[in-house]
Design a protein around this motif. Structure first.
Motif, PDB file in Angstrom:
ATOM      1  N   ILE A  26       0.847  -1.183   0.000  1.00 11.82           N
ATOM      2  CA  ILE A  26       0.000   0.000   0.000  1.00 11.82           C
ATOM      3  C   ILE A  26       0.886   1.238   0.000  1.00 11.82           C
ATOM      4  O   ILE A  26       1.823   1.345   0.787  1.00 11.82           O
ATOM      5  CB  ILE A  26      -0.910   0.025   1.251  1.00 11.82           C
ATOM      6  N   ARG A  30      -3.302   3.405  -1.786  1.00 13.95           N
ATOM      7  CA  ARG A  30      -3.739   2.553  -2.908  1.00 13.95           C
ATOM      8  C   ARG A  30      -2.899   1.288  -2.954  1.00 13.95           C
ATOM      9  O   ARG A  30      -1.772   1.254  -2.486  1.00 13.95           O
ATOM     10  CB  ARG A  30      -3.566   3.285  -4.234  1.00 13.95           C
ATOM     11  N   LEU A  31      -3.441   0.266  -3.593  1.00 13.80           N
ATOM     12  CA  LEU A  31      -2.708  -0.972  -3.809  1.00 13.80           C
ATOM     13  C   LEU A  31      -1.726  -0.765  -4.953  1.00 13.80           C
ATOM     14  O   LEU A  31      -2.085  -0.257  -6.018  1.00 13.80           O
ATOM     15  CB  LEU A  31      -3.679  -2.100  -4.152  1.00 13.80           C
ATOM     16  N   THR A  47      -8.540   1.062  -6.127  1.00 14.61           N
ATOM     17  CA  THR A  47      -8.205   0.467  -4.830  1.00 14.61           C
ATOM     18  C   THR A  47      -7.932   1.525  -3.762  1.00 14.61           C
ATOM     19  O   THR A  47      -7.289   1.222  -2.752  1.00 14.61           O
ATOM     20  CB  THR A  47      -6.996  -0.477  -4.954  1.00 14.61           C
ATOM     21  N   ALA A  50      -7.379   0.934   0.241  1.00 10.95           N
ATOM     22  CA  ALA A  50      -7.005  -0.471   0.457  1.00 10.95           C
ATOM     23  C   ALA A  50      -6.042  -0.603   1.633  1.00 10.95           C
ATOM     24  O   ALA A  50      -5.302   0.321   1.951  1.00 10.95           O
ATOM     25  CB  ALA A  50      -6.346  -1.034  -0.805  1.00 10.95           C
ATOM     26  N   SER A  51      -6.062  -1.777   2.265  1.00 11.73           N
ATOM     27  CA  SER A  51      -5.103  -2.070   3.332  1.00 11.73           C
ATOM     28  C   SER A  51      -4.846  -3.574   3.379  1.00 11.73           C
ATOM     29  O   SER A  51      -5.626  -4.369   2.856  1.00 11.73           O
ATOM     30  CB  SER A  51      -5.614  -1.576   4.685  1.00 11.73           C
ATOM     31  N   PRO A  53      -2.717  -5.994   1.984  1.00  9.65           N
ATOM     32  CA  PRO A  53      -2.778  -6.864   0.803  1.00  9.65           C
ATOM     33  C   PRO A  53      -2.139  -8.229   1.052  1.00  9.65           C
ATOM     34  O   PRO A  53      -1.261  -8.377   1.902  1.00  9.65           O
ATOM     35  CB  PRO A  53      -1.980  -6.086  -0.242  1.00  9.65           C
ATOM     36  N   TYR A  64      -7.304  -7.799  -0.497  1.00 12.53           N
ATOM     37  CA  TYR A  64      -7.017  -6.667   0.380  1.00 12.53           C
ATOM     38  C   TYR A  64      -8.305  -6.297   1.112  1.00 12.53           C
ATOM     39  O   TYR A  64      -9.390  -6.780   0.776  1.00 12.53           O
ATOM     40  CB  TYR A  64      -6.465  -5.469  -0.404  1.00 12.53           C
ATOM     41  N   HIS A  66     -10.923  -3.252   2.497  1.00  8.90           N
ATOM     42  CA  HIS A  66     -11.386  -1.884   2.242  1.00  8.90           C
ATOM     43  C   HIS A  66     -12.663  -1.686   3.047  1.00  8.90           C
ATOM     44  O   HIS A  66     -13.646  -2.407   2.831  1.00  8.90           O
ATOM     45  CB  HIS A  66     -11.662  -1.668   0.757  1.00  8.90           C
TER      46      HIS A  66
END
Length: 73
Positions: A26, A30-31, A47, A50-51, A53, A64, A66
């Motif tokens: 991240i 974002r991814l 994404t 996102a967190s 992954p 991931y 979200h």
């Protein structure tokens, strides 16, 4: 070019694909993915937020979180 600083990068280790050829992490909320065989980063569209992954066991997709929901790309 993606600028990554302590203020916008998640403080966790990147996810490493099962084959060891790709990483996901991240940055800028974002991814982001990267092939370890080629230069450059790929920001995965859609994404934002996102967190945490992770790669699927076969490496076919990246999961991931979200907003407390499990997502995959």
């Amino acid at each position: 070019y993606l600028e990554i600083s302590a203020g916008n990068a998640e403080p966790r280790q990147p996810a490493i694909s099962p084959d060891g050829e790709h990483i996901a992490f991240i940055a800028n909320n974002r991814l982001v993915t990267r092939s370890l065989r080629q230069p450059g980063l790929n920001i995965v569209k859609g994404t934002e937020g996102a967190s945490s992954p992770f790669f699927s066991p076969d490496g076919a997709w990246i999961g991931y979180f979200h907003s407390n929901r499990l997502m995959k790309v």
